[in-house]
Scaffold this active site. Structure first.
Site, PDB file in Angstrom:
ATOM      1  N   SER A 172       0.824  -1.204   0.000  1.00  0.00           N
ATOM      2  CA  SER A 172       0.000   0.000   0.000  1.00  0.00           C
ATOM      3  C   SER A 172       0.856   1.251   0.000  1.00  0.00           C
ATOM      4  O   SER A 172       2.016   1.243   0.440  1.00  0.00           O
ATOM      5  CB  SER A 172      -0.919   0.013   1.225  1.00  0.00           C
ATOM      6  N   ALA A 173       0.283   2.337  -0.493  1.00  0.00           N
ATOM      7  CA  ALA A 173       0.979   3.619  -0.469  1.00  0.00           C
ATOM      8  C   ALA A 173       1.344   3.976   0.961  1.00  0.00           C
ATOM      9  O   ALA A 173       0.564   3.753   1.901  1.00  0.00           O
ATOM     10  CB  ALA A 173       0.101   4.708  -1.070  1.00  0.00           C
TER      11      ALA A 173
END
Length: 402
Positions: free
Chosen positions: A77-78
């Site tokens: 994930s970012a």
């Protein structure tokens, strides 16, 4: 800042520091413990094969595994959303934490936060992801994290109870095992799908129910295993579809198809268009019969639809009529005015109802965090309201507006 004379480790450390500065500026990082964890954990060791610049991009997710059709099954994930979720969780030293959905990096951040006296368990259903997470954690020096191969729908009861449960995959529901394995003062941070959109919600116990402390916009690879869920796509015409969580049989699909060819009705609210993620949550939890309307960019370019439909927009439907949100510049408001496009024999009625919702949100709820979200398990002895109710397999979500 990097220089030509820096080695790879120094470059990575510099990029980590820059990433944390950017996350602070974005208000994704607001506490020193989360900042320290992000500065410490070598994210690039969990982004195998990616350039250092990509590994330390604050707002970019990296796909780890895809299926045969190219659909993402697992991703790193970012850093932005990982930081926000860790801030929502408020993890303290010595806590026991269950992470649902493995990748390794987030578990390493959690290990930094709980310290030597804490315990981190990460569970995933995919053996490839589990093996990869274990290898990456070992290479980065975080082999104290326990990575378990299992269907996360059942949690990991052997290590319960947990002070925090952090879910890093898109969930359609909250299974009983997660609630049962949560300590009395515990907190669940979960990206929960509600009527076609996802919000990451930090829930705490309040008697028999879970009550939100905070929520934010997010998007995640969906849950696999027995907790998986697939939305229904209802084609209306070439390039036009409804996306719904409920069974599509309750929509008069043929009548809605005919409505597409009817004249377009425009109505404007006189209210400011702002905070679209908050507005969408309000609309989707206050409409009696709702779907997400999607249409192609080609149809928008032809003038048949407003640009809002290209990424999906809440549509209010009634029989063979529907209305959806749009906007236009307004100098008096100082930005944009919200409005409605409607089609079908009852276009006037559905447009008026939609405009009233836009006006009510703008006058009463136009701010961050105006929703109170509760999760009510089926076992809870709690009366359910008729409004703001979203039924799930194991319980119901109740959204009220403050």
């Amino acid at each position: 800042m990097t220089t030509p004379h820096m080695d790879a480790a120094d470059i990575a450390a510099s990029l980590r520091a820059a990433m944390v500065r950017e996350l602070r500026e974005m208000d994704a990082v607001t506490s020193e413990p989360v900042a320290a964890a992000l500065v410490t954990v070598p994210r690039h060791l969990f982004a195998l094969g990616e350039p250092l610049e990509a590994a330390y991009a604050a707002n970019s997710a990296l796909v780890i595994k895809r299926d045969g059709s190219g659909l993402a099954l697992s991703s790193l994930s970012a850093a932005h959303i990982q930081a926000v979720m860790l801030e929502q969780a408020e993890i303290e030293p010595g806590m026991r934490v269950l992470e649902v959905g493995s990748g390794g990096y987030n578990a390493a951040l959690i290990q930094e936060l709980v310290g030597a006296e804490g315990k981190v368990v990460s569970v995933d259903i995919d053996p490839d992801i589990v093996e990869r997470a274990r290898d990456c954690l070992k290479a980065a020096g975080y082999d104290r994290v326990e990575v378990v191969l299992a269907d996360a729908e059942n949690g990991v009861p052997e290590e319960a109870p947990y002070d925090r449960i952090i879910v890093t995959a898109g969930a359609w529901d909250i299974p009983p095992a997660w609630v049962d394995q949560l300590s009395e003062a515990g907190r669940i941070v979960v990206p929960l799908r509600m009527e076609g959109l996802t919000r990451t919600i930090a829930f705490e116990r309040s008697g028999d129910v879970l009550v939100s402390r905070s929520y934010c916009l997010s998007g995640f690879v969906p849950m696999q295993g027995s907790g998986s869920f697939s939305e229904h796509v209802v084609p209306l015409a070439e390039g036009v579809a409804l996306r719904v969580d409920e069974e599509p049989q309750r929509f008069d699909i043929e009548a809605l198809r005919q409505a597409l060819d009817s004249p377009r009705l425009e109505r404007w609210s006189g209210a400011a268009f702002d905070l679209p993620d908050e507005l969408e949550l309000f609309l989707l939890t206050n409409m009696p019969q709702v779907a997400m309307l999607h249409a192609s960019e080609e149809l928008v370019a032809q003038g048949r639809f407003a640009p809002s439909v290209t990424r999906g927009v809440p549509a209010l439907t009634r029989g063979g009529s529907f209305a959806y949100r749009t906007k236009r510049p307004d100098e008096e408001i100082g930005g944009f005015e919200s409005g409605v496009f409607a089609h079908g024999p009852e276009a006037e009625a559905v447009a008026a109802e939609y405009v009233e919702l836009l006006q009510r949100w703008a006058s009463d709820h136009r701010r961050r965090g105006a929703a109170r979200i509760q999760y009510v398990p089926k076992t809870a002895r709690t009366a359910l309201p008729s409004r703001g109710l979203i039924r799930k397999r194991h319980g119901a979500v109740v959204v009220s507006w403050l």
